[in-house]
Design an enzyme around this catalytic site. Structure first.
Site, PDB file in Angstrom:
ATOM      1  N   GLY A 130       0.778  -1.097   0.071  1.00 53.19           N
ATOM      2  CA  GLY A 130       0.103   0.126   0.073  1.00 53.19           C
ATOM      3  C   GLY A 130       0.766   1.375   0.127  1.00 53.19           C
ATOM      4  N   SER A 132       0.935   3.906  -3.273  1.00 52.88           N
ATOM      5  CA  SER A 132       0.362   4.888  -3.978  1.00 52.88           C
ATOM      6  C   SER A 132      -1.189   5.301  -3.398  1.00 52.88           C
ATOM      7  CB  SER A 132       0.114   4.619  -5.404  1.00 52.88           C
ATOM      8  OG  SER A 132       1.261   4.047  -6.153  1.00 52.88           O
ATOM      9  N   GLU A 249      11.832  -3.774  -6.277  1.00 52.61           N
ATOM     10  CA  GLU A 249      10.559  -3.717  -6.904  1.00 52.61           C
ATOM     11  C   GLU A 249      10.970  -3.083  -8.436  1.00 52.61           C
ATOM     12  OE1 GLU A 249       6.182  -1.429  -7.563  1.00 52.61           O
ATOM     13  OE2 GLU A 249       7.437  -1.307  -5.606  1.00 52.61           O
ATOM     14  N   GLU A 368       8.427   9.086 -16.125  1.00 52.51           N
ATOM     15  CA  GLU A 368       8.941  10.709 -15.965  1.00 52.51           C
ATOM     16  C   GLU A 368       9.330  10.926 -14.538  1.00 52.51           C
ATOM     17  OE1 GLU A 368       6.236   9.886 -19.058  1.00 52.51           O
ATOM     18  OE2 GLU A 368       5.963   9.159 -17.039  1.00 52.51           O
TER      19      GLU A 368
END
Length: 381
Positions: A130, A132, A249, A368
């Protein structure tokens, strides 16, 4: 031989690679699973994960005292490559094995390790992450979920989005604020919590893809009590812990091999069909050269993590370059198949790849934003 002596072509790793391939061949013949694109997200098969655990191919880096094999991140890298190339249904155990186990080994209490690591090694414990939130996707410093001190623990409130596998998972590892936000110290005051999905106040709602598939979720925490025993690491150290976790990750083979089963199947189909014109050979060669370069970079990050050194910048670079390659590989695969009579399994993988293509560069932090992190790490901003 020590783990630090190993390289990508080492005989010890080659032996491990061969044993994983044998397992996958036998398991597929016996249980009939079908290779799939993006299987580390979409291929949820708890029985497969448990068979993999019984064979010793989950929890590779977990110490033997907790049921693992006590091997290096380089050994796990090899196992991961083979699973992804085969398109095996690995989603159930993926996050727990990739991120939660290293975090527990580094930051967890002895009780947490003894309670969770043997289940992760067995392929029978499933976790979501958990991080974002609405308005705080790649910019995790903007997280607003908060945990407030109470007797014996914390009260957790807030909402997480794009939480992969939460509807199946046993727990969510939640990043939350434990101190008020300080504009001058944006990364301070965060902590991590191990939150069981069956706790009162946890609401898990699906986020459905255009295809109708359900992999992501919105998870709301409404004054959820989390005991002190379920704090992961030190209160206030959450940003440092998450940064280390994100290196695992972002840098793994899954950032370059999500489409590998499709690409391998396309090349075989072209080979069997006798297609060998210059354009086809050039396109396949470009894909292969790009993949080899990315693999070298990704493996170098695995070596850095194995040595206990910081790899956050290079991990972000792997994720950026690797997911761009994955997205481009879908277009190239479709182009290579133009005018060809393709088997149904390839058509299925190509359709899935087109649907998942927009996600490749978004999950794990948008490319980005990651480029900004890389630039800062290089002293350019």
């Amino acid at each position: 031989m020590t783990p630090c002596d190993l390289n990508a072509q080492d005989a010890e790793l080659a032996e491990l690679r061969a044993s994983v391939r044998c397992f996958l061949t036998d398991d597929r013949e016996q249980h009939g699973w079908v290779p799939a694109v993006d299987a580390w997200l979409a291929g949820w098969d708890e029985e497969f994960s448990q068979r993999l655990g019984a064979a010793g191919f989950t929890g590779v880096t977990i110490p033997q005292q907790y049921g693992g094999r006590g091997l290096s991140h380089l050994h796990r890298y090899v196992v991961t490559e083979e699973l992804l190339a085969a398109g095996a249904p690995v989603a159930a155990h993926w996050i727990a094995d990739r991120q939660v186990a290293p975090a527990l080994i580094t930051y967890g209490t002895e009780d947490q390790r003894a309670r969770l690591l043997p289940r992760i090694a067995a392929g029978s414990f499933y976790s979501a992450i958990g991080m974002s939130e609405h308005g705080a996707g790649s910019d995790l410093a903007a997280v607003k979920t908060k945990a407030t001190r109470t007797d014996g623990g914390w009260l957790l409130s807030g909402t997480k989005v794009w939480t992969s596998g939460a509807h199946h998972a046993h727990q969510v590892v939640v990043l939350a604020r434990t101190e008020p936000a300080d504009p001058k110290r944006r990364h301070a005051g965060f902590s991590q919590f191990l939150v069981s999905c069956d706790r009162p106040g946890v609401l898990i709602e699906p986020i459905i893809l255009m295809s109708g598939a359900h992999h992501f979720n919105e998870v709301t925490f409404d004054q959820v009590f989390v005991a002190d025993a379920d704090v992961l690491g030190d209160i206030g150290n959450g940003w440092h812990q998450v940064t280390a976790e994100l290196s695992f990750e972002r840098s793994g083979p899954e950032r370059i091999l999500s489409t590998a089963p499709l690409l391998l199947a396309v090349v075989r189909a072209l080979q069997n069909g006798g297609v060998s014109d210059d354009r086809t050979l050039s396109d396949v060669g470009d894909l292969l050269a790009h993949l080899i370069s990315l693999r070298q970079l990704s493996f170098s990050v695995a070596r850095t993590l194995n040595d206990g050194r910081d790899a956050s910048n290079r991990a972000a670079l792997v994720k950026d370059l690797g997911t761009q390659f994955e997205a481009e590989s879908v277009r190239v695969a479709a182009q290579l198949l133009e005018g060809q009579c393709t088997p149904p399994d390839i058509d299925t993988m190509l359709r899935t790849a087109w649907l998942h293509k927009p996600m490749f560069t978004l999950r794990g932090g948008t490319n980005e934003v990651l480029r900004g992190l890389v630039a800062r790490g290089m002293g350019l901003r």
